[in-house]
Design a protein around this motif. Structure first.
Motif, PDB file in Angstrom:
ATOM      1  N   PHE A  26       3.488 -22.804 -27.260  1.00 37.97           N
ATOM      2  CA  PHE A  26       2.566 -21.811 -27.746  1.00 37.97           C
ATOM      3  C   PHE A  26       2.853 -20.520 -28.634  1.00 37.97           C
ATOM      4  CE2 PHE A  26       1.228 -24.375 -24.269  1.00 37.97           C
ATOM      5  CZ  PHE A  26      -0.093 -24.817 -24.546  1.00 37.97           C
ATOM      6  N   GLU A  27       3.998 -20.036 -28.218  1.00 34.73           N
ATOM      7  CA  GLU A  27       4.203 -18.810 -29.303  1.00 34.73           C
ATOM      8  C   GLU A  27       4.352 -19.367 -30.682  1.00 34.73           C
ATOM      9  OE1 GLU A  27       7.798 -15.236 -28.962  1.00 34.73           O
ATOM     10  OE2 GLU A  27       8.467 -17.305 -28.472  1.00 34.73           O
ATOM     11  N   ASN A  28       5.242 -20.731 -30.878  1.00 30.94           N
ATOM     12  CA  ASN A  28       5.316 -21.129 -32.274  1.00 30.94           C
ATOM     13  C   ASN A  28       3.818 -21.314 -32.798  1.00 30.94           C
ATOM     14  OD1 ASN A  28       7.850 -21.189 -32.606  1.00 30.94           O
ATOM     15  ND2 ASN A  28       8.105 -23.201 -31.701  1.00 30.94           N
ATOM     16  N   LEU A  29       2.687 -21.826 -32.061  1.00 30.93           N
ATOM     17  CA  LEU A  29       1.474 -22.124 -32.765  1.00 30.93           C
ATOM     18  C   LEU A  29       0.775 -20.584 -32.863  1.00 30.93           C
ATOM     19  CD1 LEU A  29       0.222 -24.947 -30.396  1.00 30.93           C
ATOM     20  CD2 LEU A  29       1.037 -24.900 -33.058  1.00 30.93           C
ATOM     21  N   TYR A  43      -0.727 -16.366 -36.736  1.00 26.85           N
ATOM     22  CA  TYR A  43      -0.528 -14.911 -36.954  1.00 26.85           C
ATOM     23  C   TYR A  43      -0.169 -14.835 -38.542  1.00 26.85           C
ATOM     24  CZ  TYR A  43       1.363 -10.265 -36.489  1.00 26.85           C
ATOM     25  OH  TYR A  43       1.541  -8.954 -36.643  1.00 26.85           O
ATOM     26  N   TYR A  44       0.678 -15.670 -38.839  1.00 29.46           N
ATOM     27  CA  TYR A  44       1.135 -15.615 -40.210  1.00 29.46           C
ATOM     28  C   TYR A  44      -0.030 -16.001 -41.280  1.00 29.46           C
ATOM     29  CZ  TYR A  44       6.019 -14.752 -38.879  1.00 29.46           C
ATOM     30  OH  TYR A  44       6.997 -14.330 -38.192  1.00 29.46           O
ATOM     31  N   PHE A  45      -0.848 -17.150 -40.748  1.00 27.29           N
ATOM     32  CA  PHE A  45      -1.862 -17.393 -41.810  1.00 27.29           C
ATOM     33  C   PHE A  45      -2.743 -16.480 -41.986  1.00 27.29           C
ATOM     34  CE2 PHE A  45      -1.456 -22.355 -40.242  1.00 27.29           C
ATOM     35  CZ  PHE A  45      -0.328 -22.591 -40.846  1.00 27.29           C
ATOM     36  N   LEU A  46      -3.003 -15.655 -40.924  1.00 24.36           N
ATOM     37  CA  LEU A  46      -4.058 -14.975 -41.143  1.00 24.36           C
ATOM     38  C   LEU A  46      -3.753 -13.457 -41.977  1.00 24.36           C
ATOM     39  CD1 LEU A  46      -5.212 -15.195 -37.682  1.00 24.36           C
ATOM     40  CD2 LEU A  46      -6.771 -15.357 -39.484  1.00 24.36           C
ATOM     41  N   VAL A  64       4.206 -20.821 -45.249  1.00 25.00           N
ATOM     42  CA  VAL A  64       4.875 -21.902 -44.482  1.00 25.00           C
ATOM     43  C   VAL A  64       5.619 -21.265 -43.276  1.00 25.00           C
ATOM     44  CG1 VAL A  64       6.567 -23.545 -44.826  1.00 25.00           C
ATOM     45  CG2 VAL A  64       5.196 -22.854 -46.741  1.00 25.00           C
ATOM     46  N   TYR A  65       5.380 -21.734 -42.041  1.00 26.07           N
ATOM     47  CA  TYR A  65       6.138 -21.550 -41.000  1.00 26.07           C
ATOM     48  C   TYR A  65       6.638 -22.513 -40.221  1.00 26.07           C
ATOM     49  CZ  TYR A  65       6.829 -19.937 -35.992  1.00 26.07           C
ATOM     50  OH  TYR A  65       7.631 -19.606 -34.859  1.00 26.07           O
ATOM     51  N   GLN A  66       8.012 -22.419 -39.844  1.00 25.92           N
ATOM     52  CA  GLN A  66       8.771 -23.583 -39.256  1.00 25.92           C
ATOM     53  C   GLN A  66       8.757 -23.588 -37.713  1.00 25.92           C
ATOM     54  OE1 GLN A  66      13.109 -23.809 -38.547  1.00 25.92           O
ATOM     55  NE2 GLN A  66      12.921 -24.737 -40.489  1.00 25.92           N
ATOM     56  N   GLY A  67       8.185 -24.751 -37.121  1.00 26.01           N
ATOM     57  CA  GLY A  67       8.184 -24.834 -35.590  1.00 26.01           C
ATOM     58  C   GLY A  67       9.317 -25.859 -35.403  1.00 26.01           C
ATOM     59  N   LEU A  83      -8.703 -24.842 -41.910  1.00 29.79           N
ATOM     60  CA  LEU A  83      -7.820 -23.731 -41.576  1.00 29.79           C
ATOM     61  C   LEU A  83      -8.307 -22.831 -40.415  1.00 29.79           C
ATOM     62  CD1 LEU A  83      -5.173 -21.901 -41.868  1.00 29.79           C
ATOM     63  CD2 LEU A  83      -6.652 -20.490 -43.414  1.00 29.79           C
ATOM     64  N   ARG A  84      -9.743 -22.762 -40.605  1.00 32.21           N
ATOM     65  CA  ARG A  84     -10.701 -22.088 -39.604  1.00 32.21           C
ATOM     66  C   ARG A  84     -10.458 -22.993 -38.180  1.00 32.21           C
ATOM     67  NH1 ARG A  84     -16.535 -19.271 -39.812  1.00 32.21           N
ATOM     68  NH2 ARG A  84     -16.444 -18.914 -37.534  1.00 32.21           N
ATOM     69  N   GLU A  85     -10.583 -24.290 -38.200  1.00 25.37           N
ATOM     70  CA  GLU A  85     -10.501 -25.260 -37.259  1.00 25.37           C
ATOM     71  C   GLU A  85      -9.179 -25.316 -36.467  1.00 25.37           C
ATOM     72  OE1 GLU A  85     -12.348 -29.006 -37.939  1.00 25.37           O
ATOM     73  OE2 GLU A  85     -14.204 -28.166 -38.808  1.00 25.37           O
ATOM     74  N   PHE A  86      -8.159 -25.154 -37.473  1.00 27.56           N
ATOM     75  CA  PHE A  86      -6.811 -25.205 -36.637  1.00 27.56           C
ATOM     76  C   PHE A  86      -6.639 -23.885 -35.806  1.00 27.56           C
ATOM     77  CE2 PHE A  86      -2.333 -23.813 -37.081  1.00 27.56           C
ATOM     78  CZ  PHE A  86      -1.623 -24.830 -36.237  1.00 27.56           C
ATOM     79  N   ILE A  87      -6.922 -22.671 -36.354  1.00 31.60           N
ATOM     80  CA  ILE A  87      -6.634 -21.581 -35.765  1.00 31.60           C
ATOM     81  C   ILE A  87      -7.669 -21.429 -34.513  1.00 31.60           C
ATOM     82  CG2 ILE A  87      -7.059 -19.195 -35.990  1.00 31.60           C
ATOM     83  CD1 ILE A  87      -6.449 -19.055 -38.786  1.00 31.60           C
ATOM     84  N   GLU A  88      -8.964 -21.983 -34.621  1.00 32.76           N
ATOM     85  CA  GLU A  88      -9.790 -22.042 -33.392  1.00 32.76           C
ATOM     86  C   GLU A  88      -9.170 -22.713 -32.154  1.00 32.76           C
ATOM     87  OE1 GLU A  88     -14.108 -21.252 -35.613  1.00 32.76           O
ATOM     88  OE2 GLU A  88     -13.317 -23.182 -35.162  1.00 32.76           O
ATOM     89  N   ASP A  89      -8.654 -23.983 -32.590  1.00 31.36           N
ATOM     90  CA  ASP A  89      -7.925 -24.801 -31.864  1.00 31.36           C
ATOM     91  C   ASP A  89      -6.851 -24.179 -31.181  1.00 31.36           C
ATOM     92  OD1 ASP A  89      -9.471 -26.815 -31.680  1.00 31.36           O
ATOM     93  OD2 ASP A  89      -8.189 -28.531 -32.299  1.00 31.36           O
ATOM     94  N   VAL A  90      -5.882 -23.508 -31.924  1.00 32.89           N
ATOM     95  CA  VAL A  90      -4.942 -22.907 -31.326  1.00 32.89           C
ATOM     96  C   VAL A  90      -5.170 -21.678 -30.336  1.00 32.89           C
ATOM     97  CG1 VAL A  90      -2.902 -21.330 -31.793  1.00 32.89           C
ATOM     98  CG2 VAL A  90      -3.226 -23.317 -33.246  1.00 32.89           C
ATOM     99  N   LEU A  91      -6.094 -21.124 -30.708  1.00 32.73           N
ATOM    100  CA  LEU A  91      -6.773 -20.010 -29.744  1.00 32.73           C
ATOM    101  C   LEU A  91      -7.122 -20.789 -28.427  1.00 32.73           C
ATOM    102  CD1 LEU A  91      -8.257 -17.432 -32.266  1.00 32.73           C
ATOM    103  CD2 LEU A  91      -6.353 -17.191 -30.809  1.00 32.73           C
TER     104      LEU A  91
END
Length: 203
Positions: free
Chosen positions: A57-60, A65-68, A100-103, A148-156
Motif C-alpha cells: 500500500f505504501e508503494n501504491l 503522490y508522485y502522479f499528482l 515513472v515510479y518503480q514498485g 489516471l483519475r480512476e487509478f488514483i481513486e482506486d488506490v485511495l
C-alpha cells in the motif's frame, strides 16, 4: 481466510491464515483487471506470493503522490532515473510518460507511469512465468492502462479500506509473532496527503 479489497480496477487479496517469519510474511494477490501483477496460478487456482502488505500500500500511495505532483523536482529526477531502469528491464516506453515510479514485490516488479491523463503500469511477474494455467501463459510480462483519475481513486479506496479494516488485524498477527510495529501513523497521514492532493487536482 482471504481478505479481499476491491476497487473498480484494482483488487488486492491477503491470506490472513498464513504467516511465515520473513521480511515478506503474508501471501497476497494483486490484480488490475485481468492482469495478475503479484501472485501465481497453479492447476487453475490463483495463489498468493510472499508479501509485505504494508509496503504494497505504501508503494501504491507513493505512485499516486508522485502522479499528482509531476512538476516537483524530486519527481522529475526520479522519473529520469527510472526511465532508464524501465528500458533496461526490457520495456519500451511510449514517450508520453511524465512520471515513472518503480514498485518492487517479492517476485514481481512494476513501473507505474503517468502521462497526465492515463496511468500505464508495466509489470513483470516472475512466478507467472512458470504457470500451468492456460489463461496466464505468456502473460507474466505486460502493460495495463486505465484513466489516471480512476487509478488514483482506486488506490485511495483500497488503501482506506485496508487502513480501517485490515491493518489492525495484520498488525495484531505481526506483533503476536514478535515483529516490531509498522508505522501506521505515517501511512495514515500519507493516505490523507494523497487524498488532499487528489481533491486539489480533481475536485
Amino acid at each position: 481466510m482471504w481478505a479481499t479489497i476491491q476497487g473498480k480496477h484494482l483488487t488486492i487479496k491477503i491470506d490472513l491464515d498464513r504467516y511465515i517469519p520473513s521480511p515478506d510474511p503474508f501471501f497476497s494477490i494483486f490484480t488490475i483487471g485481468d492482469h495478475l501483477l503479484v501472485g501465481a496460478c497453479w492447476k487453475g487456482k490463483l495463489e498468493g506470493d510472499e508479501s509485505d502488505v504494508y509496503r504494497v500500500f505504501e508503494n501504491l500511495l507513493t505512485a499516486c503522490y508522485y502522479f499528482l505532483q509531476p512538476e516537483h523536482p524530486h519527481v522529475q529526477k526520479l522519473t529520469r532515473f527510472e526511465k532508464k531502469n524501465v528500458e533496461e528491464a526490457g520495456f519500451r516506453l511510449k514517450g508520453e510518460e511524465v512520471v515513472v515510479y518503480q514498485g518492487v514485490e517479492r517476485n514481481s516488479i512494476y513501473y507505474a507511469c503517468s502521462t497526465g491523463k492515463t496511468a500505464r503500469i508495466y509489470y513483470h511477474n516472475g512466478l507467472l512465468e512458470f504457470t500451468d494455467c492456460p489463461e496466464y501463459k505468456g502473460k507474466h510480462k505486460g502493460v495495463v492502462e486505465l484513466p489516471l483519475r480512476e487509478f488514483i481513486e482506486d488506490v485511495l479506496k483500497v488503501s482506506k479500506e485496508y487502513l480501517e479494516k485490515y491493518a489492525p488485524i495484520i498488525e495484531k498477527i505481526r506483533l503476536e509473532h514478535g515483529e516490531k510495529p509498522d508505522d501506521y501513523d505515517f501511512l495514515q497521514k500519507f493516505y490523507l496527503e494523497v487524498e488532499r492532493l487528489y481533491k486539489e487536482k480533481f475536485g
